[in-house]
Scaffold this motif. Structure first.
Motif, PDB file in Angstrom:
ATOM      1  N   TYR A 188     -47.925 -14.964 -28.802  1.00 50.20           N
ATOM      2  CA  TYR A 188     -49.052 -15.693 -29.369  1.00 50.20           C
ATOM      3  C   TYR A 188     -48.662 -16.359 -30.687  1.00 50.20           C
ATOM      4  O   TYR A 188     -47.996 -15.756 -31.524  1.00 50.20           O
ATOM      5  N   ALA A 189     -49.108 -17.598 -30.845  1.00 50.53           N
ATOM      6  CA  ALA A 189     -48.864 -18.382 -32.054  1.00 50.53           C
ATOM      7  C   ALA A 189     -49.758 -17.867 -33.188  1.00 50.53           C
ATOM      8  O   ALA A 189     -50.709 -17.111 -32.946  1.00 50.53           O
ATOM      9  N   PRO A 190     -49.484 -18.279 -34.409  1.00 50.66           N
ATOM     10  CA  PRO A 190     -50.292 -17.829 -35.555  1.00 50.66           C
ATOM     11  C   PRO A 190     -51.793 -18.111 -35.395  1.00 50.66           C
ATOM     12  O   PRO A 190     -52.619 -17.355 -35.902  1.00 50.66           O
ATOM     13  N   ASP A 191     -52.151 -19.166 -34.659  1.00 49.80           N
ATOM     14  CA  ASP A 191     -53.565 -19.485 -34.460  1.00 49.80           C
ATOM     15  C   ASP A 191     -54.188 -18.725 -33.288  1.00 49.80           C
ATOM     16  O   ASP A 191     -55.341 -18.954 -32.945  1.00 49.80           O
ATOM     17  N   GLY A 192     -53.427 -17.831 -32.672  1.00 45.01           N
ATOM     18  CA  GLY A 192     -53.939 -17.026 -31.565  1.00 45.01           C
ATOM     19  C   GLY A 192     -53.759 -17.644 -30.196  1.00 45.01           C
ATOM     20  O   GLY A 192     -54.100 -17.031 -29.179  1.00 45.01           O
ATOM     21  N   GLN A 193     -53.219 -18.855 -30.129  1.00 41.35           N
ATOM     22  CA  GLN A 193     -52.998 -19.528 -28.841  1.00 41.35           C
ATOM     23  C   GLN A 193     -51.764 -18.938 -28.142  1.00 41.35           C
ATOM     24  O   GLN A 193     -50.763 -18.642 -28.789  1.00 41.35           O
ATOM     25  N   LEU A 194     -51.854 -18.806 -26.831  1.00 42.98           N
ATOM     26  CA  LEU A 194     -50.724 -18.325 -26.041  1.00 42.98           C
ATOM     27  C   LEU A 194     -49.614 -19.365 -26.096  1.00 42.98           C
ATOM     28  O   LEU A 194     -49.813 -20.532 -25.774  1.00 42.98           O
ATOM     29  N   SER A 195     -48.427 -18.945 -26.511  1.00 40.20           N
ATOM     30  CA  SER A 195     -47.315 -19.859 -26.703  1.00 40.20           C
ATOM     31  C   SER A 195     -46.285 -19.764 -25.581  1.00 40.20           C
ATOM     32  O   SER A 195     -45.680 -20.756 -25.189  1.00 40.20           O
ATOM     33  N   SER A 196     -46.063 -18.557 -25.062  1.00 38.22           N
ATOM     34  CA  SER A 196     -45.087 -18.335 -24.001  1.00 38.22           C
ATOM     35  C   SER A 196     -45.474 -17.050 -23.286  1.00 38.22           C
ATOM     36  O   SER A 196     -46.055 -16.150 -23.900  1.00 38.22           O
ATOM     37  N   GLN A 197     -45.163 -16.968 -22.000  1.00 36.74           N
ATOM     38  CA  GLN A 197     -45.520 -15.758 -21.275  1.00 36.74           C
ATOM     39  C   GLN A 197     -44.644 -15.557 -20.053  1.00 36.74           C
ATOM     40  O   GLN A 197     -44.064 -16.503 -19.515  1.00 36.74           O
ATOM     41  N   HIS A 198     -44.542 -14.278 -19.651  1.00 31.78           N
ATOM     42  CA  HIS A 198     -43.926 -13.874 -18.382  1.00 31.78           C
ATOM     43  C   HIS A 198     -44.790 -12.762 -17.823  1.00 31.78           C
ATOM     44  O   HIS A 198     -45.064 -11.779 -18.515  1.00 31.78           O
ATOM     45  N   ASP A 199     -45.216 -12.897 -16.588  1.00 32.69           N
ATOM     46  CA  ASP A 199     -45.967 -11.862 -15.875  1.00 32.69           C
ATOM     47  C   ASP A 199     -45.245 -11.646 -14.553  1.00 32.69           C
ATOM     48  O   ASP A 199     -45.203 -12.563 -13.723  1.00 32.69           O
ATOM     49  N   ARG A 200     -44.682 -10.444 -14.369  1.00 28.65           N
ATOM     50  CA  ARG A 200     -43.919 -10.198 -13.148  1.00 28.65           C
ATOM     51  C   ARG A 200     -43.641  -8.712 -12.986  1.00 28.65           C
ATOM     52  O   ARG A 200     -43.846  -7.925 -13.910  1.00 28.65           O
ATOM     53  N   ALA A 201     -43.143  -8.356 -11.818  1.00 32.16           N
ATOM     54  CA  ALA A 201     -42.675  -6.992 -11.592  1.00 32.16           C
ATOM     55  C   ALA A 201     -41.438  -6.768 -12.469  1.00 32.16           C
ATOM     56  O   ALA A 201     -40.757  -7.727 -12.841  1.00 32.16           O
ATOM     57  N   PRO A 202     -41.130  -5.515 -12.801  1.00 29.80           N
ATOM     58  CA  PRO A 202     -39.990  -5.243 -13.682  1.00 29.80           C
ATOM     59  C   PRO A 202     -38.656  -5.761 -13.153  1.00 29.80           C
ATOM     60  O   PRO A 202     -38.478  -5.981 -11.947  1.00 29.80           O
ATOM     61  N   VAL A 203     -37.725  -5.909 -14.081  1.00 31.06           N
ATOM     62  CA  VAL A 203     -36.345  -6.340 -13.844  1.00 31.06           C
ATOM     63  C   VAL A 203     -36.327  -7.668 -13.074  1.00 31.06           C
ATOM     64  O   VAL A 203     -35.795  -7.775 -11.982  1.00 31.06           O
ATOM     65  N   ARG A 204     -36.968  -8.647 -13.680  1.00 35.75           N
ATOM     66  CA  ARG A 204     -37.030 -10.015 -13.132  1.00 35.75           C
ATOM     67  C   ARG A 204     -37.608 -10.044 -11.711  1.00 35.75           C
ATOM     68  O   ARG A 204     -37.182 -10.812 -10.866  1.00 35.75           O
ATOM     69  N   GLY A 205     -38.546  -9.143 -11.464  1.00 37.77           N
ATOM     70  CA  GLY A 205     -39.235  -9.098 -10.178  1.00 37.77           C
ATOM     71  C   GLY A 205     -38.488  -8.364  -9.087  1.00 37.77           C
ATOM     72  O   GLY A 205     -38.925  -8.364  -7.945  1.00 37.77           O
ATOM     73  N   THR A 206     -37.374  -7.698  -9.427  1.00 39.56           N
ATOM     74  CA  THR A 206     -36.531  -7.083  -8.394  1.00 39.56           C
ATOM     75  C   THR A 206     -36.689  -5.572  -8.257  1.00 39.56           C
ATOM     76  O   THR A 206     -36.076  -4.979  -7.378  1.00 39.56           O
ATOM     77  N   TYR A 207     -37.487  -4.932  -9.133  1.00 40.02           N
ATOM     78  CA  TYR A 207     -37.537  -3.475  -9.122  1.00 40.02           C
ATOM     79  C   TYR A 207     -38.981  -2.985  -9.259  1.00 40.02           C
ATOM     80  O   TYR A 207     -39.423  -2.601 -10.339  1.00 40.02           O
ATOM     81  N   PRO A 208     -39.718  -2.973  -8.148  1.00 37.61           N
ATOM     82  CA  PRO A 208     -41.122  -2.563  -8.200  1.00 37.61           C
ATOM     83  C   PRO A 208     -41.268  -1.127  -8.711  1.00 37.61           C
ATOM     84  O   PRO A 208     -40.438  -0.260  -8.425  1.00 37.61           O
ATOM     85  N   THR A 209     -42.314  -0.876  -9.468  1.00 42.10           N
ATOM     86  CA  THR A 209     -42.511   0.450 -10.060  1.00 42.10           C
ATOM     87  C   THR A 209     -42.711   1.532  -9.005  1.00 42.10           C
ATOM     88  O   THR A 209     -42.425   2.698  -9.274  1.00 42.10           O
ATOM     89  N   SER A 210     -43.157   1.185  -7.837  1.00 41.67           N
ATOM     90  CA  SER A 210     -43.398   2.196  -6.786  1.00 41.67           C
ATOM     91  C   SER A 210     -42.111   2.845  -6.275  1.00 41.67           C
ATOM     92  O   SER A 210     -42.177   3.875  -5.599  1.00 41.67           O
ATOM     93  N   VAL A 211     -40.950   2.292  -6.593  1.00 45.15           N
ATOM     94  CA  VAL A 211     -39.690   2.910  -6.163  1.00 45.15           C
ATOM     95  C   VAL A 211     -38.983   3.635  -7.309  1.00 45.15           C
ATOM     96  O   VAL A 211     -37.920   4.216  -7.116  1.00 45.15           O
TER      97      VAL A 211
END
Length: 181
Positions: free
Chosen positions: A130-153
């Motif tokens: 988040y930037a100083p003004d509270g705006q979202l500046s950058s984001q990543h939403d994914r499963a762990p380890v670049r999407g390769t290692y689901p938590t269920s395992v």
């Protein structure tokens, strides 16, 4: 590694070998042989990406060399967090490659997770800058380890290393930014 001229190790053998090596040595170098029968399924590199912090990588005339720091060693220098999530996992610590960033740069955030017990479902990790003004500046939403290692395992007491590369927008204003995980 490998155990023989032709790589025919099972995942369990790779896990055992790399657990032994990362316990014995403070750094692990990986130089995968391209276009060969050595580790055709990428078991070694996959294991390292899940359980060690990649410090550096370089390519020389088509050969790649990568340096990894085992999780136990990396945790010594990481910033502790100790946040328990749902009673199943804990965010142990984090590393931020640089706190002094400029517009257009990419900064690496490394999270260190530990499964407290077998995780019952697949979770998504979100990292928001988040930037100083509270705006979202950058984001990543994914499963762990670049999407390769689901938590269920994940298995109990397993430490998982999860890296995120956050790009700072070219037009990002100056000031103090904050991260939400």
């Amino acid at each position: 590694l490998p155990r023989a001229a032709r790589f025919a190790a099972t995942q369990a053998e790779v896990d055992a070998d790399l657990n032994r090596l990362t316990t014995k040595y403070g750094r692990i170098w990986l130089q995968p042989a391209p276009f060969s029968t050595w580790d055709p399924d990428g078991l070694v590199e996959t294991w390292l990406n899940r359980h060690a912090r990649q410090l550096d990588s370089a390519e020389f005339r088509g050969l790649r060399l990568a340096l990894y720091l085992p999780a136990a060693r990396a945790l010594r220098d990481a910033k502790p967090v100790d946040a328990t999530l749902g009673g199943e996992m804990r965010l142990l610590a984090f590393d931020l490659a640089s706190a002094d960033v400029k517009p257009g740069m990419t900064v690496r955030l490394v999270l260190y997770w530990k499964a407290l017990e077998r995780v019952s479902r697949d979770y998504t990790v979100f990292v928001h800058l988040y930037a100083p003004d509270g705006q979202l500046s950058s984001q990543h939403d994914r499963a762990p380890v670049r999407g390769t290692y689901p938590t269920s395992v994940w298995t109990a007491d397993q430490v998982v290393v999860d890296s995120f590369d956050l790009r700072i927008p070219d037009d990002a204003p100056g000031g103090a930014y904050w991260l939400a995980v």
